[in-house]
Design a protein around this motif. Structure first.
Motif, mmCIF file in Angstrom:
data_model
loop_
_atom_site.group_PDB
_atom_site.id
_atom_site.type_symbol
_atom_site.label_atom_id
_atom_site.label_comp_id
_atom_site.label_asym_id
_atom_site.label_seq_id
_atom_site.Cartn_x
_atom_site.Cartn_y
_atom_site.Cartn_z
ATOM 1 N N VAL A 100 0.841 -1.198 0.000
ATOM 2 C CA VAL A 100 0.000 0.000 0.000
ATOM 3 C C VAL A 100 0.873 1.245 0.000
ATOM 4 O O VAL A 100 2.079 1.183 0.216
ATOM 5 C CB VAL A 100 -0.954 0.030 1.223
ATOM 6 C CG1 VAL A 100 -1.899 -1.160 1.208
ATOM 7 C CG2 VAL A 100 -0.167 0.092 2.522
ATOM 8 N N ILE A 101 0.222 2.390 -0.228
ATOM 9 C CA ILE A 101 0.874 3.699 -0.228
ATOM 10 C C ILE A 101 0.307 4.513 0.923
ATOM 11 O O ILE A 101 -0.916 4.678 1.025
ATOM 12 C CB ILE A 101 0.616 4.442 -1.545
ATOM 13 C CG1 ILE A 101 1.112 3.617 -2.734
ATOM 14 C CG2 ILE A 101 1.249 5.820 -1.528
ATOM 15 C CD1 ILE A 101 0.592 4.118 -4.058
ATOM 16 N N ALA A 102 1.146 5.032 1.790
ATOM 17 C CA ALA A 102 0.686 5.871 2.892
ATOM 18 C C ALA A 102 -0.078 7.072 2.353
ATOM 19 O O ALA A 102 0.345 7.717 1.388
ATOM 20 C CB ALA A 102 1.871 6.335 3.740
ATOM 21 N N GLY A 103 -1.232 7.375 2.954
ATOM 22 C CA GLY A 103 -2.062 8.500 2.522
ATOM 23 C C GLY A 103 -3.069 8.147 1.447
ATOM 24 O O GLY A 103 -3.921 8.970 1.102
ATOM 25 N N GLN A 104 -2.987 6.932 0.891
ATOM 26 C CA GLN A 104 -3.929 6.478 -0.139
ATOM 27 C C GLN A 104 -5.145 5.827 0.512
ATOM 28 O O GLN A 104 -5.024 5.104 1.488
ATOM 29 C CB GLN A 104 -3.231 5.467 -1.046
ATOM 30 C CG GLN A 104 -4.128 4.705 -2.005
ATOM 31 C CD GLN A 104 -4.656 5.573 -3.106
ATOM 32 O OE1 GLN A 104 -3.895 6.129 -3.875
ATOM 33 N NE2 GLN A 104 -5.949 5.712 -3.174
ATOM 34 N N SER A 105 -6.318 6.077 -0.042
ATOM 35 C CA SER A 105 -7.555 5.457 0.449
ATOM 36 C C SER A 105 -7.757 4.095 -0.220
ATOM 37 O O SER A 105 -7.539 3.943 -1.424
ATOM 38 C CB SER A 105 -8.758 6.355 0.141
ATOM 39 O OG SER A 105 -9.965 5.695 0.451
ATOM 40 N N TYR A 106 -8.190 3.103 0.583
ATOM 41 C CA TYR A 106 -8.414 1.745 0.093
ATOM 42 C C TYR A 106 -9.756 1.226 0.581
ATOM 43 O O TYR A 106 -10.234 1.608 1.660
ATOM 44 C CB TYR A 106 -7.315 0.797 0.583
ATOM 45 C CG TYR A 106 -5.945 1.137 0.059
ATOM 46 C CD1 TYR A 106 -5.511 0.657 -1.165
ATOM 47 C CD2 TYR A 106 -5.096 1.963 0.788
ATOM 48 C CE1 TYR A 106 -4.251 0.977 -1.654
ATOM 49 C CE2 TYR A 106 -3.842 2.297 0.309
ATOM 50 C CZ TYR A 106 -3.425 1.801 -0.916
ATOM 51 O OH TYR A 106 -2.193 2.135 -1.398
ATOM 52 N N THR A 107 -10.345 0.334 -0.210
ATOM 53 C CA THR A 107 -11.565 -0.367 0.195
ATOM 54 C C THR A 107 -11.320 -1.865 0.156
ATOM 55 O O THR A 107 -10.839 -2.395 -0.851
ATOM 56 C CB THR A 107 -12.750 -0.004 -0.716
ATOM 57 O OG1 THR A 107 -13.060 1.384 -0.562
ATOM 58 C CG2 THR A 107 -13.978 -0.832 -0.352
ATOM 59 N N PHE A 108 -11.650 -2.529 1.272
ATOM 60 C CA PHE A 108 -11.557 -3.980 1.387
ATOM 61 C C PHE A 108 -12.976 -4.504 1.532
ATOM 62 O O PHE A 108 -13.702 -4.106 2.436
ATOM 63 C CB PHE A 108 -10.715 -4.341 2.610
ATOM 64 C CG PHE A 108 -10.636 -5.812 2.915
ATOM 65 C CD1 PHE A 108 -10.489 -6.759 1.910
ATOM 66 C CD2 PHE A 108 -10.695 -6.266 4.228
ATOM 67 C CE1 PHE A 108 -10.406 -8.108 2.189
ATOM 68 C CE2 PHE A 108 -10.607 -7.607 4.527
ATOM 69 C CZ PHE A 108 -10.461 -8.539 3.511
ATOM 70 N N SER A 109 -13.401 -5.383 0.621
ATOM 71 C CA SER A 109 -14.763 -5.902 0.674
ATOM 72 C C SER A 109 -14.774 -7.400 0.390
ATOM 73 O O SER A 109 -13.958 -7.907 -0.388
ATOM 74 C CB SER A 109 -15.671 -5.180 -0.326
ATOM 75 O OG SER A 109 -15.273 -5.434 -1.651
ATOM 76 N N VAL A 110 -15.702 -8.100 1.058
ATOM 77 C CA VAL A 110 -15.804 -9.552 0.958
ATOM 78 C C VAL A 110 -17.274 -9.948 1.034
ATOM 79 O O VAL A 110 -18.047 -9.369 1.806
ATOM 80 C CB VAL A 110 -15.049 -10.243 2.117
ATOM 81 C CG1 VAL A 110 -15.140 -11.762 1.989
ATOM 82 C CG2 VAL A 110 -13.610 -9.790 2.182
#
Length: 338
Positions: A229-239
């Motif tokens: 990942v990149i610090a400061g980047q927004s991520y979505t984890f979905s299952v």
């Protein structure tokens, strides 16, 4: 008629702006050589300075460009027209921190690209970046140079091109917001689990799923370790999850890690009750904190349950919430006939 006895050109520290359409500019570069610059941004060395030598063809990125395509596309201003022959390739590609990327060379079909060397010009910015080190790549088939999840990445590439037909050598790039899904986007990632894991016949989409057999007296978790990942980047984890008999504590979690694999902050969770025989989606959207280099995600039961209370897992996605990646101004490719 007056004759020009001499022309004095000041040596420039940087490539000037592109001239208007239909015009070319001449300038003395920081390398002490005379350059020709086209309106498309192609920078060609037309003298070898005091030592003479072969003409170097150079394409320089004049301005930042956002690449939103998920398939490889030509980067504007990064194409060099070529004729048949052997060339030495040199280049530097600078990427912004908006997402994950793939880079490739594309050119006349059947021409060969042999990679001689690749190196990180920015120390410590290379985690997650991989190269295909095959020595004879058909760049007419857009052989991939690499893919990355890093911020402020600067990549040095050198090699040799054997061009067999006239055409244009282009730098290509693509953006992929899917860092991981359960069909294996941007692999490899290693699945780790407690309990038992096998292919399930109950599925949310496609033709199968992952079936997790739970521990009867302790939590049961499944996770791919570890996602860059990149610090400061927004991520979505979905299952999407399906429990045979339902369970009170079912869900997902994210733990951020630094470059030394130490946990940063508190684990983020989305864990609650799930109904029996019903597909339920769990989602977490978070911004990677300062210092984050990886994420460990977990899926499962937070306590023991009957061994027959299988948990089916499908459509696992870990996605960067970006619109594009950026190819930075100052990136360049240079080809010198051999």
């Amino acid at each position: 008629m007056r004759h020009l006895a001499s022309l004095q050109l000041a040596q420039l520290a940087a490539t000037p702006a592109n001239p208007p359409s239909g015009h070319h500019s001449l300038f003395m570069g920081s390398d002490g050589k005379l350059h020709q610059l086209t309106s498309a941004g192609t920078d060609t060395v037309i003298s070898g300075g005091g030592g003479g030598g072969s003409t170097t063809l150079k394409a320089v990125k004049a301005a930042d460009e956002d690449i939103a395509s998920t398939t490889l596309v030509n980067v504007a201003g990064m194409g060099i027209p070529v004729t048949p022959g052997l060339y030495r390739l040199e280049g530097v590609v600078k990427l912004g921190n908006k997402g994950h990327s793939s880079l490739a060379l594309n050119g006349p079909a059947a021409s060969l690209f042999a990679m001689l060397n690749t190196a990180a010009a920015t120390a410590g910015s290379f985690a997650g970046f991989t190269y295909d080190t095959t020595q004879a790549l058909n760049y007419g088939d857009a052989a991939t140079l690499g893919s990355s999840a890093d911020s402020a990445l600067q990549t040095v590439v050198s090699g040799a091109l054997n061009v067999t037909a006239p055409g244009t050598v282009n730098l290509q790039a693509s953006f992929n917001p899917k860092i991981f899904d359960n069909s294996g986007v941007l692999t490899p990632y290693t699945w780790t689990w407690s309990g038992g894991l096998e292919t399930g016949t109950v599925f949310h989409s496609g033709t199968d799923s992952l079936r997790l057999t739970p521990e009867t007296t302790s939590p049961t978790w499944l996770y791919p370790y570890q996602l860059a990942v990149i610090a400061g980047q927004s991520y979505t984890f979905s299952v999407w999850m399906h429990s045979a008999a339902g369970f009170a504590g079912t869900g997902i979690a994210i733990a951020w890690r630094d470059v030394n694999d130490s946990v940063i902050g508190t684990e983020v969770t989305s864990i609650s009750s799930i109904a029996a025989n019903t597909w339920t989606q769990r989602t977490i959207t978070q911004t990677a904190p300062s210092g984050a280099a990886g994420a460990v995600v977990r899926i499962g039961y937070n306590g023991g349950t009957a061994a027959t209370n299988y948990l089916h897992i499908d459509d696992v996605l870990f996605t960067a919430n970006s619109a594009a990646l950026t190819v930075r101004a100052g990136s360049f490719l240079a080809l010198t006939p051999l």
